[in-house]
Design an enzyme around this catalytic site. Structure first.
Site, short mmCIF file in Angstrom:
data_model
loop_
_atom_site.label_atom_id
_atom_site.label_comp_id
_atom_site.label_asym_id
_atom_site.label_seq_id
_atom_site.Cartn_x
_atom_site.Cartn_y
_atom_site.Cartn_z
N ASN A 115 84.92 57.88 -48.26
CA ASN A 115 85.88 58.77 -48.23
C ASN A 115 86.99 58.61 -47.46
OD1 ASN A 115 84.49 58.84 -45.50
ND2 ASN A 115 85.41 60.89 -45.09
N GLU A 142 81.44 59.34 -52.69
CA GLU A 142 80.85 59.38 -54.30
C GLU A 142 81.76 58.91 -55.33
OE1 GLU A 142 78.39 62.34 -51.48
OE2 GLU A 142 80.61 61.76 -51.69
#
Length: 130
Positions: free
Chosen positions: A39, A52
Site C-alpha cells: 500500500n 493488491e
C-alpha cells in the site's frame, strides 16, 4: 520464494505514514512468476493505492493477465480482507475458484476463494450485448 515470503517482504516497503497500517500482497501467475505490491498512502485521501492493486499493476506491466493464487498480509489482530475495489480487481484477473490467503504478521491465516470474497461479482459477461 513463496507467496507468503514475497508478501511479507514487500509489506516492509509500504508507505503508510498516516495510518501506520502496512499491507503487502503477492500474486502468482500461470507462468509461476510472483508479483508483489504494497500500500502507498497519500495525504490527499483517497489518492493512495492498495497492496493488491500494486501487485496487479506489476503483473500487468510484466505482460501477464491471470492470477492463480493470491496472498495478502497486514499487521492486524485478525486477517483483513481486501477492500471492495480490490475484490473487484481480483475478480477481473482471477477465476472464482482461485484461493486468496489472508494473513496477519503473527501467522494467522484464512484462505478464501475469490467467489467468496465477491459473491455476485460484476464481470465481463454483464457487458455483452444481447
Amino acid at each position: 520464494m513463496s507467496l507468503s515470503e514475497a508478501a511479507r517482504a514487500v509489506r516492509e516497503n509500504a508507505y503508510a505514514p498516516y495510518s501506520n497500517f502496512k499491507v503487502g500482497a503477492a500474486l502468482r501467475a500461470p507462468s509461476g512468476a510472483i508479483y508483489s505490491g504494497c500500500n502507498v498512502e497519500n495525504v490527499a485521501y483517497p489518492e493512495g493505492t492498495c497492496a493488491e492493486a500494486g501487485a496487479i499493476a506489476a503483473m500487468i506491466a510484466a505482460g501477464e493477465t491471470e492470477i492463480t493464487e493470491a496472498y495478502v498480509i497486514a499487521g492486524s489482530p485478525a486477517p483483513v480482507p481486501p477492500c471492495g475495489g480490490c475484490r473487484q480487481k481480483l475478480a477481473e484477473f482471477a477465476k472464482g475458484d482461485v484461493t486468496v490467503t489472508l494473513a496477519t504478521t503473527e501467522g494467522i491465516e484464512t484462505a478464501m476463494k475469490v467467489s467468496d470474497l465477491l459473491p455476485g461479482a460484476f464481470g465481463r459477461d454483464h457487458m455483452e450485448n444481447s
